[in-house]
Design a protein around this motif. Structure first.
Motif, PDB file in Angstrom:
ATOM      1  N   ALA A 400       0.842  -1.207   0.000  1.00 18.10           N
ATOM      2  CA  ALA A 400       0.000   0.000   0.000  1.00 18.10           C
ATOM      3  C   ALA A 400       0.873   1.252   0.000  1.00 18.10           C
ATOM      4  O   ALA A 400       0.620   2.209  -0.743  1.00 18.10           O
ATOM      5  CB  ALA A 400      -0.936  -0.017   1.203  1.00 18.10           C
ATOM      6  N   ALA A 401       1.946   1.242   0.829  1.00 20.88           N
ATOM      7  CA  ALA A 401       2.824   2.419   0.905  1.00 20.88           C
ATOM      8  C   ALA A 401       3.499   2.646  -0.442  1.00 20.88           C
ATOM      9  O   ALA A 401       3.587   3.780  -0.929  1.00 20.88           O
ATOM     10  CB  ALA A 401       3.871   2.208   2.002  1.00 20.88           C
ATOM     11  N   THR A 402       3.941   1.565  -1.071  1.00 19.94           N
ATOM     12  CA  THR A 402       4.642   1.685  -2.353  1.00 19.94           C
ATOM     13  C   THR A 402       3.719   2.238  -3.432  1.00 19.94           C
ATOM     14  O   THR A 402       4.079   3.145  -4.188  1.00 19.94           O
ATOM     15  CB  THR A 402       5.163   0.293  -2.802  1.00 19.94           C
ATOM     16  OG1 THR A 402       5.896  -0.265  -1.727  1.00 19.94           O
ATOM     17  CG2 THR A 402       6.038   0.386  -4.029  1.00 19.94           C
ATOM     18  N   PHE A 403       2.520   1.713  -3.476  1.00 15.32           N
ATOM     19  CA  PHE A 403       1.602   2.136  -4.538  1.00 15.32           C
ATOM     20  C   PHE A 403       0.943   3.484  -4.247  1.00 15.32           C
ATOM     21  O   PHE A 403       0.246   4.023  -5.096  1.00 15.32           O
ATOM     22  CB  PHE A 403       0.533   1.043  -4.768  1.00 15.32           C
ATOM     23  CG  PHE A 403       1.024  -0.037  -5.705  1.00 15.32           C
ATOM     24  CD1 PHE A 403       2.109  -0.830  -5.347  1.00 15.32           C
ATOM     25  CD2 PHE A 403       0.437  -0.246  -6.933  1.00 15.32           C
ATOM     26  CE1 PHE A 403       2.589  -1.810  -6.198  1.00 15.32           C
ATOM     27  CE2 PHE A 403       0.910  -1.219  -7.801  1.00 15.32           C
ATOM     28  CZ  PHE A 403       1.990  -1.998  -7.427  1.00 15.32           C
ATOM     29  N   SER A 404       1.150   4.014  -3.035  1.00 14.62           N
ATOM     30  CA  SER A 404       0.568   5.334  -2.725  1.00 14.62           C
ATOM     31  C   SER A 404       1.536   6.463  -3.076  1.00 14.62           C
ATOM     32  O   SER A 404       1.179   7.624  -3.007  1.00 14.62           O
ATOM     33  CB  SER A 404       0.230   5.448  -1.232  1.00 14.62           C
ATOM     34  OG  SER A 404      -0.537   4.367  -0.836  1.00 14.62           O
ATOM     35  N   SER A 405       2.788   6.128  -3.361  1.00 17.42           N
ATOM     36  CA  SER A 405       3.762   7.180  -3.660  1.00 17.42           C
ATOM     37  C   SER A 405       4.317   6.953  -5.064  1.00 17.42           C
ATOM     38  O   SER A 405       4.811   5.858  -5.369  1.00 17.42           O
ATOM     39  CB  SER A 405       4.889   7.129  -2.611  1.00 17.42           C
ATOM     40  OG  SER A 405       6.127   7.429  -3.200  1.00 17.42           O
ATOM     41  N   GLY A 407       6.917   8.158  -6.533  1.00 17.63           N
ATOM     42  CA  GLY A 407       8.363   7.915  -6.541  1.00 17.63           C
ATOM     43  C   GLY A 407       8.672   6.470  -6.183  1.00 17.63           C
ATOM     44  O   GLY A 407       9.458   5.795  -6.861  1.00 17.63           O
ATOM     45  N   MET A 408       8.041   5.989  -5.112  1.00 15.78           N
ATOM     46  CA  MET A 408       8.303   4.608  -4.676  1.00 15.78           C
ATOM     47  C   MET A 408       7.782   3.598  -5.702  1.00 15.78           C
ATOM     48  O   MET A 408       8.382   2.551  -5.930  1.00 15.78           O
ATOM     49  CB  MET A 408       7.658   4.354  -3.313  1.00 15.78           C
ATOM     50  CG  MET A 408       8.491   4.944  -2.180  1.00 15.78           C
ATOM     51  SD  MET A 408       7.686   4.806  -0.614  1.00 15.78           S
ATOM     52  CE  MET A 408       7.878   3.087  -0.250  1.00 15.78           C
ATOM     53  N   SER A 411      10.328   3.427  -8.408  1.00 17.62           N
ATOM     54  CA  SER A 411      11.522   2.690  -7.961  1.00 17.62           C
ATOM     55  C   SER A 411      11.237   1.196  -7.905  1.00 17.62           C
ATOM     56  O   SER A 411      12.077   0.364  -8.248  1.00 17.62           O
ATOM     57  CB  SER A 411      11.952   3.152  -6.562  1.00 17.62           C
ATOM     58  OG  SER A 411      12.033   4.527  -6.530  1.00 17.62           O
ATOM     59  N   SER A 412       9.993   0.834  -7.453  1.00 16.19           N
ATOM     60  CA  SER A 412       9.664  -0.603  -7.339  1.00 16.19           C
ATOM     61  C   SER A 412       9.630  -1.251  -8.722  1.00 16.19           C
ATOM     62  O   SER A 412       9.992  -2.411  -8.876  1.00 16.19           O
ATOM     63  CB  SER A 412       8.331  -0.797  -6.623  1.00 16.19           C
ATOM     64  OG  SER A 412       7.269  -0.409  -7.467  1.00 16.19           O
ATOM     65  N   GLN A 413       9.224  -0.482  -9.736  1.00 18.58           N
ATOM     66  CA  GLN A 413       9.208  -1.040 -11.103  1.00 18.58           C
ATOM     67  C   GLN A 413      10.629  -1.381 -11.543  1.00 18.58           C
ATOM     68  O   GLN A 413      10.895  -2.439 -12.111  1.00 18.58           O
ATOM     69  CB  GLN A 413       8.600  -0.025 -12.072  1.00 18.58           C
ATOM     70  CG  GLN A 413       7.097   0.062 -11.963  1.00 18.58           C
ATOM     71  CD  GLN A 413       6.533   1.124 -12.876  1.00 18.58           C
ATOM     72  OE1 GLN A 413       7.110   2.211 -13.014  1.00 18.58           O
ATOM     73  NE2 GLN A 413       5.424   0.828 -13.497  1.00 18.58           N
ATOM     74  N   LYS A 414      11.562  -0.448 -11.246  1.00 20.59           N
ATOM     75  CA  LYS A 414      12.963  -0.694 -11.631  1.00 20.59           C
ATOM     76  C   LYS A 414      13.498  -1.900 -10.866  1.00 20.59           C
ATOM     77  O   LYS A 414      14.156  -2.780 -11.438  1.00 20.59           O
ATOM     78  CB  LYS A 414      13.808   0.545 -11.302  1.00 20.59           C
ATOM     79  CG  LYS A 414      13.645   1.634 -12.337  1.00 20.59           C
ATOM     80  CD  LYS A 414      14.767   2.652 -12.246  1.00 20.59           C
ATOM     81  CE  LYS A 414      14.502   3.768 -13.229  1.00 20.59           C
ATOM     82  NZ  LYS A 414      14.315   5.047 -12.620  1.00 20.59           N
TER      83      LYS A 414
END
Ligand code: SF4
Length: 484
Positions: A400-405, A407-408, A411-414
């Protein structure tokens, strides 16, 4: 996990899976063909939704009127708060009338309370008289579908069941099988002391039980035995006969595209003193068994269901495995909603995950129940019950935190791209079993993520579109000339 065990068994049964897909496909097409012939269908759906919502909102008022009119018609009314009370009441009536044998037409509430099992335990023989129910009773199985209980059985299996239980010695020809079942069932109607039915609708203004069948067995069950018991969920009410009409059309269209069922029985009470034939005593058992818990909650609309089965027939999950995987009398999307809500979260909460949340069920439902929204709400209740463990909770918090930002997220895609690429060690896919995705990666290779995201690819394609082709000037006079 109980459900998973059932699913693993069913996934190995190729015939069952093919049969479920075929039958649900035919039912679905029948519904769509009928809808195509009715330009007012959407209006009818809205009307059905309005009638059901209004009725459930004033359920207490309509119940009072229904009971008053039942009694005026000579019907004995019994309320049962749970499954045990339904069984006790039926056994009590059987004892009072010295009944040894029962003929039943299809009743989902009786499945819900496991009535047959209890009657047999008390030495009362039970004959299911709907052909599909008759077959699964011989197989000692629960129904696989609300409308088509034995859709998973082949003719060979039915032939074997008839052989084992009734010395059938004919072929697998459908006409022969049906004629044989008919003969057996005719005898059971004659033998039965009590007829037990479900109730598709109960009309409050007239005190009428309405039963729909295609085989006519409902008529035998409600006319030949001395005593009749109709078991109805407390929500099956419709206020007036006029309002019954659109609901009948919606029910049969939703079920299989029929404009009407073959037989619509409307029962007002026992035979009158001046009549020679007919049932002497009629009982109606009005069952709560968890339904009243939904009144006044956000799930109240689930009580609007008219049990047509349309949502089962369009569900991509149901069509893979059929109804037995749900381990509840109610399967498919509506089963995944009402089983946890009325029969218990502990036992059935997991069913809310048996959905792709595609929304096909909502679109198919003739009374517009928001099924997939309810499934999400039930998942929430399931998570709140705390049985999912800390690791799962942590994983979802990180997700949830990753998909709410943004920028994050980027970065998670990379990270995902480079992580999978490294694990693939130069290949164009990942053939190892991934933790948490074991069942999926058992039979599939995991593809590499694309290096360029969808957004990057989209922007690039837009730029290419805008770039003028060699030899053609932007804002070209030749183009303007053509337009003139
Ligand atoms: S939820 Fe809707 S589609 Fe499903 S059985 Fe009930 S009425 Fe039919």
């Amino acid at each position: 996990m109980k459900i998973n065990t059932a699913i693993h068994q069913l996934m190995k049964n190729d015939f069952l899976r093919k049969s479920v897909r075929n039958v649900t496909g035919n039912l679905r097409n029948g519904r769509l063909d009928n809808i195509a012939l009715n330009p007012d269908y959407e209006q009818l759906r809205t009307q059905g939704q309005e009638i059901r919502t209004r009725t459930i909102e004033q359920l207490d008022v309509h119940l009072r009127e229904l009971v008053k009119n039942f009694k005026a018609n000579g019907v004995k009314v019994i309320f049962a708060k749970d499954a045990a009370e339904v069984v006790d009441q039926v056994l009590h009536i059987a004892k009072e009338h010295d009944a040894k044998s029962v003929a039943k037409s299809k009743s989902m509430v009786s499945e819900e309370v496991h009535l047959n099992h209890h009657l047999k335990e008390h030495g009362i023989e039970v004959f299911e008289t709907d052909l599909g129910e008759f077959i699964i009773q011989l197989a000692d199985e629960p129904p696989s579908h609300i409308v088509m209980p034995s859709l998973h059985k082949s003719r060979e299996e039915i032939q074997q069941l008839f052989r084992d239980h009734h010395n059938y010695d004919l072929t697998t020809d459908s006409d022969e099988l049906v004629a044989f079942a008919r003969k057996i069932l005719r005898e059971s109607f004659m033998r039965a002391d009590i007829g037990i039915t479900g109730c598709n609708f109960a009309v409050a203004e007239s005190g009428t039980v309405v039963i729909l069948t295609n085989e006519g067995n409902g008529r035998f069950v409600t006319t030949l035995p001395r005593v009749q018991i109709s078991i109805m969920g407390m929500e099956r009410i419709v206020p007036t006969l006029e309002e019954l009409d659109p609901l009948l059309t919606l029910l049969t269209t939703g079920a299989n595209g029929q404009r009407s069922t073959m037989y619509i029985n409307m029962i007002n009470g026992p035979k009158l003193s001046e009549e020679n034939d007919g049932v002497e005593d009629v009982y109606v058992i009005i069952v709560d068994n968890g339904r009243s818990k939904l009144l006044g909650t956000k799930f109240q609309e689930a009580l609007n269901c008219i049990r047509c089965g349309a949502c089962l027939n369009v569900c991509p999950v149901f069509s893979q495995v059929g109804g037995h995987a749900y381990e509840s009398p109610y399967s498919g999307p509506i089963g995944a909603v009402i089983s946890p809500l009325i029969l218990g979260m502990e036992q059935h909460g997991e069913l809310s995950y048996a959905s792709s949340l595609c929304g096909a069920c909502d679109e198919a439902c003739p009374v517009k129940i928001p099924l997939h929204h309810f499934l999400l709400d039930i998942r929430e209740l399931d998570v709140q019950s705390g049985k999912h463990g800390r690791i799962e909770a942590l994983a979802f918090r990180i997700w949830a935190a990753t998909f709410s930002s943004f920028g994050m997220y980027k970065s998670s895609q990379k990270a995902a791209y480079w992580g999978v690429k490294l694990l693939a060690m130069g290949k164009d896919n990942l053939s190892m079993r991934l933790p948490g995705l074991k069942n999926w990666t058992n039979t599939r290779n995991f593809p590499l993520f694309s290096r360029r995201t969808f957004l990057q690819q989209y922007k690039q394609s837009k730029k290419t579109e805008q770039k003028p082709k060699p030899g053609v000037k932007a804002n070209s006079d030749s183009v303007r000339g053509e337009n003139l």
